[in-house]
Structures are given as C-alpha cells and as structure tokens.
Design an enzyme around this catalytic site. Structure first.
Site, PDB file in Angstrom:
ATOM      1  N   SER A 106     117.410  43.887  52.122  1.00 40.70           N
ATOM      2  CA  SER A 106     116.155  44.507  52.533  1.00 40.70           C
ATOM      3  C   SER A 106     116.460  45.689  53.440  1.00 40.70           C
ATOM      4  CB  SER A 106     115.278  43.514  53.287  1.00 40.70           C
ATOM      5  OG  SER A 106     114.136  44.154  53.841  1.00 40.70           O
ATOM      6  N   TYR A 112     114.260  37.077  59.652  1.00 40.01           N
ATOM      7  CA  TYR A 112     114.340  37.737  58.341  1.00 40.01           C
ATOM      8  C   TYR A 112     115.277  38.937  58.396  1.00 40.01           C
ATOM      9  CZ  TYR A 112     112.939  40.237  54.124  1.00 40.01           C
ATOM     10  OH  TYR A 112     112.940  40.902  52.919  1.00 40.01           O
TER      11      TYR A 112
END
Length: 258
Positions: free
Chosen positions: A148, A162
């Site tokens: 990401s 995350y």
C-alpha cells in the site's frame, strides 16, 4: 508484442480474490487466459465469484481464512493437491483497522500482523515447491505482494497497524526477492493508492470525501480495475521477467507528494 505481455495458460493463485483489488486482479488474469484460483475467508462468496468468473474463462475457489493458525498451510496443501505447478502467487488478502492514537488497541496489531505479514510469509514458503516447479531461467515463477502507499508515506487516517504492516510487506518483498532470485522466482510488490474496495468504501461512497481524495491525486481520479490488473499482468508476463525486489506505486502520482 502480444506474446510479451501474455499470461495465457499460466496458473495463478489470488488470495482475497473475491472482492476489491483481489477481484480486479483475478478478473484480469481470467480474461487474459490464465487458470485462476481465488481464495477468501467467506466460502459462499468465494465460490459464487469463482462461478461468475468461470463464465469468461477458467476460475476455481478454495475458501480459507488465512488469518487463523494453519490457514496458509491449509491453502497451500489444497493448491498443491489440485495443480503440480504454480506460475504466479498474488498475496492480496489483508485487513485494516482505524482508531484514535490513544485508544488504538493492541489487538489491531495482532490481527493485522497475522493477516498482512505472517500469512504472506507462510503461504509463500509453503508454496515454494509449486513455484519451483514452474520456475525457469527465461520465465521465472512470480510472487506479487499487495502492499500500500500507506506503507510508503504517512497516511492521513489513523491506521497505525495497517501502515506498519504494509511497510513490512514491502521489506519482506525485497528480502524474499534477494533470497529466491537464484531459484528463478521473482518477488515484487504493488502499492495501490485509492481504489474502489471495501477498505476505501467509507471514504469513496461519500461524494464530498471522494472529490477531496480525487483532488489530491495528481492524475485526478480514483484507480480503475484495469490499472491494477494491468500492473499485475505485466509483472506476471515475459515483459516483467527481469524485475524483482521492486515496490511499484499504482497511485496516480500520490506518492510524488512525499
């Protein structure tokens, strides 16, 4: 040139392949002529998506929860029972968790570490025999990890576990690429920006928030399914055979902001 980007006949496993970015990638590989196996936690959804994708190619489902103990090993064993070689492994399954800093729970780190990092490592190592069977000097086997841009830059949202786990995925990608290059297995990562997915739905479903996100993207839009599928297919094709250890931002230029 069509042969350069062909994945026709390759066997591809996409984890988290029943929705979001995983589904974009799986759909692209099916349309390009690959034999695709999708895996996700919810059996009914996974099998329904596989049936749908089989309408335009070859797709089958292996439902497994990769976040539980033994999940990656179970998936690997089932894949090895069904195919004798695996050309492409796409480690896409993942989870996120947002909460304010001082109330951010320890359980978030435990859950996201298990799904986003540990499962990637365990599944990749468990599938090494099938990847080795597909590997060749001119046509390596491929591992594609989905990271990401939140693992590259500090995200605006409070998603501490995350972003930390996605940064770990990027470093794990580089480590595995170095370790497996001699076995003719490439390992690369895609770092998506904003795409239509369950993780982004809370933001993209609101017109005002969506417009604000689009305004931040230098290319001025949210990512489309073909953007994600095209990058994965490139990495899996002969065109991407000499690339390993790379983390490719597919984000419309967001990470050019730093």
């Amino acid at each position: 040139m069509s042969d350069l980007f062909s994945v026709d006949g390759k066997t591809v496993l996409v984890t988290g392949g029943s929705r979001g970015i995983g589904l974009m990638i799986a759909r692209g590989f099916v349309a390009a002529g690959a034999h695709v196996i999708i895996s996700s936690r919810k059996a009914e959804v996974c099998e329904a998506v596989a049936r749908e994708l089989s309408g335009s190619g070859r797709c089958e489902a292996i439902p497994v929860d990769l976040g539980r103990d033994g999940g990656p090993q179970e998936l690997a064993a089932t894949v090895r029972d069904r195919v004798d070689r695996l050309d492409v492994l796409v480690n896409n399954a993942g989870a996120t968790w947002g909460a304010p800093l001082e109330s951010y729970p320890q359980s978030a780190f435990d859950k996201l570490w298990a799904v986003n990092v540990k499962a990637v490592f365990q599944l990749t190592t468990a599938l090494l025999p099938a990847l080795r069977a597909a590997a060749g000097a001119d046509n390596p086997a491929r591992v594609i990890n989905i990271g990401s841009i939140d693992g590259i830059r500090v995200p605006a949202m409070e998603v501490y576990a995350y972003s930390a786990t996605k940064a770990a995925v990027h470093m794990l990608t580089r480590s595995l690429a170095h370790q497996l290059a001699g076995e003719r297995i490439t390992v690369n990562a895609i770092a998506p920006g904003p795409f239509e997915s369950k993780m982004m739905a809370f933001a993209l479903d609101d017109p005002g928030t969506r417009a604000a996100i689009e305004a931040q993207v230098p290319l001025g839009r949210i990512g489309r399914p073909e953007d994600m599928a095209g990058t994965a297919i490139y990495l899996a094709s002969r065109a991407g055979a000499y690339l390993t250890g790379a983390v490719i931002p597919v984000d419309g230029g967001l990470t050019t902001h730093g």
